[in-house]
Design an enzyme around this catalytic site. Structure first.
Site, PDB file in Angstrom:
ATOM      1  N   ILE A 149       8.014  19.504  79.158  1.00 45.83           N
ATOM      2  CA  ILE A 149       7.502  20.067  80.411  1.00 45.83           C
ATOM      3  C   ILE A 149       6.974  18.954  81.322  1.00 45.83           C
ATOM      4  CG2 ILE A 149       5.787  21.637  81.408  1.00 45.83           C
ATOM      5  CD1 ILE A 149       6.043  23.276  78.760  1.00 45.83           C
ATOM      6  N   ASP A 168       0.533   9.121  77.374  1.00 45.86           N
ATOM      7  CA  ASP A 168       1.168   9.752  76.206  1.00 45.86           C
ATOM      8  C   ASP A 168       1.334   8.659  75.161  1.00 45.86           C
ATOM      9  OD1 ASP A 168       2.827  10.882  74.278  1.00 45.86           O
ATOM     10  OD2 ASP A 168       3.842  12.161  75.726  1.00 45.86           O
ATOM     11  N   CYS A 227      -1.514  24.077  82.164  1.00 49.27           N
ATOM     12  CA  CYS A 227      -0.562  25.135  81.807  1.00 49.27           C
ATOM     13  C   CYS A 227      -0.134  24.923  80.362  1.00 49.27           C
ATOM     14  CB  CYS A 227       0.686  25.049  82.687  1.00 49.27           C
ATOM     15  SG  CYS A 227       0.437  25.658  84.328  1.00 49.27           S
ATOM     16  N   ALA A 228      -0.926  24.178  79.579  1.00 49.51           N
ATOM     17  CA  ALA A 228      -0.511  23.875  78.197  1.00 49.51           C
ATOM     18  C   ALA A 228      -1.169  24.851  77.227  1.00 49.51           C
ATOM     19  CB  ALA A 228      -0.845  22.437  77.862  1.00 49.51           C
ATOM     20  N   ARG A 229      -2.379  24.554  76.794  1.00 48.36           N
ATOM     21  CA  ARG A 229      -3.085  25.441  75.863  1.00 48.36           C
ATOM     22  C   ARG A 229      -4.573  25.424  76.203  1.00 48.36           C
ATOM     23  NH1 ARG A 229       0.624  28.016  75.007  1.00 48.36           N
ATOM     24  NH2 ARG A 229       1.885  28.241  73.130  1.00 48.36           N
ATOM     25  N   ASP A 253      -3.832  28.244  83.524  1.00 48.08           N
ATOM     26  CA  ASP A 253      -2.988  29.367  83.099  1.00 48.08           C
ATOM     27  C   ASP A 253      -3.391  29.787  81.686  1.00 48.08           C
ATOM     28  OD1 ASP A 253      -0.669  31.147  83.409  1.00 48.08           O
ATOM     29  OD2 ASP A 253       0.229  29.927  81.819  1.00 48.08           O
ATOM     30  N   GLU A 258      -8.546  34.101  75.192  1.00 53.66           N
ATOM     31  CA  GLU A 258      -7.605  34.854  76.045  1.00 53.66           C
ATOM     32  C   GLU A 258      -7.607  36.323  75.682  1.00 53.66           C
ATOM     33  OE1 GLU A 258      -3.753  33.062  76.424  1.00 53.66           O
ATOM     34  OE2 GLU A 258      -4.588  31.135  77.002  1.00 53.66           O
ATOM     35  N   HIS A 277      -1.885  33.397  81.756  1.00 54.93           N
ATOM     36  CA  HIS A 277      -0.928  32.841  80.784  1.00 54.93           C
ATOM     37  C   HIS A 277       0.504  33.333  81.072  1.00 54.93           C
ATOM     38  CE1 HIS A 277      -0.646  31.086  76.468  1.00 54.93           C
ATOM     39  NE2 HIS A 277       0.457  30.852  77.137  1.00 54.93           N
ATOM     40  N   ALA A 280       5.162  30.732  81.449  1.00 56.22           N
ATOM     41  CA  ALA A 280       6.503  30.777  80.848  1.00 56.22           C
ATOM     42  C   ALA A 280       7.226  32.085  81.164  1.00 56.22           C
ATOM     43  CB  ALA A 280       6.380  30.616  79.338  1.00 56.22           C
TER      44      ALA A 280
HETATM   45  P1  NAD Z   1       6.491  18.626  73.909  1.00 57.44           P
HETATM   46  O1  NAD Z   1       6.247  18.614  72.454  1.00 57.44           O
HETATM   47  O2  NAD Z   1       7.862  18.466  74.427  1.00 57.44           O
HETATM   48  O3  NAD Z   1       5.576  17.502  74.594  1.00 57.44           O
HETATM   49  C1  NAD Z   1       4.254  17.257  74.246  1.00 57.44           C
HETATM   50  C2  NAD Z   1       3.957  15.814  74.574  1.00 57.44           C
HETATM   51  O4  NAD Z   1       2.576  15.589  74.344  1.00 57.44           O
HETATM   52  C3  NAD Z   1       4.721  14.821  73.706  1.00 57.44           C
HETATM   53  O5  NAD Z   1       5.401  13.867  74.501  1.00 57.44           O
HETATM   54  C4  NAD Z   1       3.621  14.151  72.892  1.00 57.44           C
HETATM   55  O6  NAD Z   1       3.910  12.802  72.611  1.00 57.44           O
HETATM   56  C5  NAD Z   1       2.428  14.295  73.793  1.00 57.44           C
HETATM   57  N1  NAD Z   1       1.155  14.214  73.090  1.00 57.44           N
HETATM   58  C6  NAD Z   1       0.833  14.717  71.877  1.00 57.44           C
HETATM   59  N2  NAD Z   1      -0.453  14.429  71.583  1.00 57.44           N
HETATM   60  C7  NAD Z   1      -0.940  13.740  72.647  1.00 57.44           C
HETATM   61  C8  NAD Z   1      -2.201  13.177  72.936  1.00 57.44           C
HETATM   62  N3  NAD Z   1      -3.214  13.237  72.078  1.00 57.44           N
HETATM   63  N4  NAD Z   1      -2.353  12.555  74.122  1.00 57.44           N
HETATM   64  C9  NAD Z   1      -1.338  12.470  75.011  1.00 57.44           C
HETATM   65  N5  NAD Z   1      -0.108  12.966  74.765  1.00 57.44           N
HETATM   66  C10 NAD Z   1       0.084  13.603  73.602  1.00 57.44           C
HETATM   67  O7  NAD Z   1       5.832  19.980  74.433  1.00 57.44           O
HETATM   68  P2  NAD Z   1       6.215  20.807  75.745  1.00 57.44           P
HETATM   69  O8  NAD Z   1       7.328  21.744  75.434  1.00 57.44           O
HETATM   70  O9  NAD Z   1       6.322  19.888  76.898  1.00 57.44           O
HETATM   71  O10 NAD Z   1       4.898  21.715  75.861  1.00 57.44           O
HETATM   72  C11 NAD Z   1       3.670  21.141  76.310  1.00 57.44           C
HETATM   73  C12 NAD Z   1       2.559  22.153  76.169  1.00 57.44           C
HETATM   74  O11 NAD Z   1       2.838  23.300  76.976  1.00 57.44           O
HETATM   75  C13 NAD Z   1       2.331  22.680  74.760  1.00 57.44           C
HETATM   76  O12 NAD Z   1       0.954  22.794  74.533  1.00 57.44           O
HETATM   77  C14 NAD Z   1       2.916  24.085  74.820  1.00 57.44           C
HETATM   78  O13 NAD Z   1       2.297  24.928  73.878  1.00 57.44           O
HETATM   79  C15 NAD Z   1       2.534  24.469  76.222  1.00 57.44           C
HETATM   80  N6  NAD Z   1       3.306  25.601  76.758  1.00 57.44           N
HETATM   81  C16 NAD Z   1       2.605  26.525  77.500  1.00 57.44           C
HETATM   82  C17 NAD Z   1       3.265  27.608  78.017  1.00 57.44           C
HETATM   83  C18 NAD Z   1       2.531  28.646  78.820  1.00 57.44           C
HETATM   84  O14 NAD Z   1       2.948  29.799  78.832  1.00 57.44           O
HETATM   85  N7  NAD Z   1       1.487  28.276  79.527  1.00 57.44           N
HETATM   86  C19 NAD Z   1       4.644  27.766  77.789  1.00 57.44           C
HETATM   87  C20 NAD Z   1       5.322  26.774  77.074  1.00 57.44           C
HETATM   88  C21 NAD Z   1       4.645  25.685  76.571  1.00 57.44           C
END
Ligand code: NAD
Length: 522
Positions: A149, A168, A227-229, A253, A258, A277, A280
């Site tokens: 993302i 990262d 928008c991650a967690r 988000d 939640e 949330h 996605a």
């Molecule tokens: P991904 O695994 O492709 O990428 C995650 C990145 O984070 C990786 O490049 C990793 O090296 C990096 N990372 C891990 N630990 C780290 C740290 N301590 N410091 C810095 N970087 C670090 O994941 P993605 O598919 O890009 O998803 C990213 C986030 O988005 C996840 O938390 C996922 O759960 C969340 N997500 C949220 C929704 C939503 O509905 N809001 C939908 C999909 C995904």
């Protein structure tokens, strides 16, 4: 394969599945009925309604794959599936664009105060001065977590003429420079950025990654988006930073809890934008999730390894590994049947082209699977193979040699059992071939009933073995002999039309000049 679609997924996925599998759609199935009926299925597709618990997995006697059409697998007992050797797949790519677009939407909403402007107009006001915004152009975007993302957000921000700095620690420099971003430390990202967006998983390391100290480092007028967690941003510290205008604004988000409590103090603030949330949630993401998991199940039904297996290492180009998987399985099975006694150690050496593959874990797992399956009867898959090897006290070592001993690729597997070492080497030449057994060069297709004898390399030894087999009406298909010139010993490998009875093995071992005789089933 018979597949249960237990939650509503896009029709496109079901149509794809139906071309290859027997598909039952029961999207209202109750937990009790699921428990009762799961034994009939080879695969199940869920979204988040259906819980694939340890009990369901235990009852799923034929279950080979659990597919989650989406990303999070909180509703699947991953450990129980791994222990039973069942694959768990998801569709992480399906939401990347959708979440990246939501992030862009929130970024623009913050920059142009769209949410409060909308509210104001609907309240009958016309407060043009209050909603003075900023452009994204020439601003610095700080990305925390540059995965699927994060990288999509960067490519969209480039179109807005923004510069990007990235934190990262797990991203290799080469990949960062290919994408055209500067990798740096967290404090530099916080200090330099006008907009910060978080795309890391929630782990103990990222829990409250952005808290009081981090807000202090951020620019006064900067914005942050999550928008991650929930939990990656400390919401108490965020409230304080927004309330005191330590930062310009925030968009969330996802939340620590939640849905957030009805009286959450974040709701009081004007400089925060909140969505439930939904980052996605687009039709396209749901369609793509259904298509991706359907294709994963079809891969499995065609004996290929699916790409997004959560309980297997990720292989970027599965096709390169496919020809070696059967070979590895056969080599493992061969040594475990040929060696006497419990195997304490398996040593594996990948040579030539197979040695150059970036990741050997799937191949090693297939060797272990082959080595333990003759005794554990089909309960072992590459997924639970390392767990089973550990439970059986086996140590696995892996090495690489840069030549294939005259072949494009060669894999050598050695089993150590007490003082005995037994090795077999093989390659893939229109299917698996055994090329060497201990120090004897041979060329045999490992299949069906086989028999190995070690004997003194003198006239008459081969004849004696052939006579005894003939007397028992056992027809020999192919015979290969290999000799060790220095020691005067030789080895015979036979493929047979039927199994050699145990009594005949004992008789063969009793023959003069025969050192050993074993039967194998491959
Ligand atoms: P991904 O695994 O492709 O990428 C995650 C990145 O984070 C990786 O490049 C990793 O090296 C990096 N990372 C891990 N630990 C780290 C740290 N301590 N410091 C810095 N970087 C670090 O994941 P993605 O598919 O890009 O998803 C990213 C986030 O988005 C996840 O938390 C996922 O759960 C969340 N997500 C949220 C929704 C939503 O509905 N809001 C939908 C999909 C995904």
């Amino acid at each position: 394969m018979k597949v249960l679609v237990a939650d509503a997924i896009n029709e496109k996925g079901i149509d794809i599945l139906k071309k290859e599998c027997d598909v039952i759609v029961d999207t209202d199935i109750s937990p009790d009925n699921l428990l009762k009926n799961i034994k009939d299925y080879d695969g199940i597709i869920v979204r988040s309604r259906t819980k694939v618990t340890k009990k369901v997995i235990k009852e799923g006697k034929n279950l080979k794959i659990i597919a989650r059409a989406g990303v999070g697998v909180d509703n699947v007992d991953l450990d129980a599936a791994t222990e039973k050797g069942i694959m768990v797949v998801n569709s992480p790519e399906s939401t990347s664009i959708t979440v990246a677009e939501h992030t862009m939407g929130l970024m623009l909403t913050l920059a142009r105060k769209l949410a409060i402007a909308d509210k104001s107009v609907k309240e009958g006001k016309w407060e043009k001065k209050k909603f003075m915004g900023v452009e994204l152009r020439n601003k610095t975007l700080g990305v925390i977590g540059m995965g699927r993302i994060g990288s999509q957000v960067v490519s969209r921000c480039k179109a807005f003429e923004m510069d990007a700095v990235v934190y990262d620690p797990y991203l290799p420099e080469e990949i960062a420079s290919q994408i055209g971003v500067e990798l740096t430390d967290l404090n530099t990202v916080l200090k330099k950025s006008d907009f910060i967006t978080v795309h890391v998983p929630l782990t103990p390391e990222t829990n409250h990654l952005i808290s009081k100290e981090e807000f202090k480092i951020m620019k006064d007028n900067s914005y942050i988006i999550n928008c991650a967690r929930g939990g990656i941003i400390d919401e108490d510290a965020l409230y304080d930073a927004l309330k005191s205008n330590e930062i310009g604004g925030c968009a969330l988000d996802v939340y620590e809890e939640e849905p957030p409590k009805e009286n959450s103090k974040l709701f009081e603030l004007d400089n925060i934008v909140l969505t439930p949330h939904i980052a996605a949630s687009t039709k396209e993401a749901q369609r793509d999730a259904a298509i991706i998991v359907a294709e994963e199940i079809i891969r499995l039904s065609q004996n290929e390894t699916p790409q997004n297996v959560l309980n297997l290492p990720r292989m970027d180009n599965n096709k390169e590994y496919t020809p070696y998987i059967e070979l590895c399985n056969k080599l493992g099975s061969f040594i475990s049947q040929a060696v006497h006694g419990k195997i304490n150690e398996i040593e594996i050496v990948y040579g030539g082209e197979v040695g150059e593959l970036p990741n050997h874990e799937l191949l090693t797992r297939s060797i272990i699977q082959g080595a333990v399956n003759p005794y554990l009867k089909d309960t072992v898959t590459p997924i639970n193979a390392p767990i089973v090897a550990k439970q059986r006290g086996m140590t696995i070592t892996e090495g690489i040699r840069n030549d294939g001993k005259g072949y494009d690729s060669i894999i050598k597997v050695t089993a150590v059992s007490g003082n005995e070492r037994f090795s077999v080497e093989g390659t893939n030449l229109h299917g698996p071939r055994i090329l060497k057994v201990n120090s004897y060069w041979v060329d045999v297709k490992p299949e069906g009933h086989m028999f190995i004898a070690k004997y003194e390399d003198i006239p008459g030894s081969i004849g004696k073995i052939g006579t005894l087999l003939g007397e028992d009406n056992i027809n020999v298909g192919i015979m290969q002999v290999g000799r060790e010139l220095d020691s005067g010993k030789a080895i015979m490998i036979l493929t047979l039309d039927e199994e050699v009875p145990n009594e005949l093995i004992d008789k063969l071992k009793d023959l003069d000049n025969i050192y050993d005789a074993v039967k194998l089933k491959l």
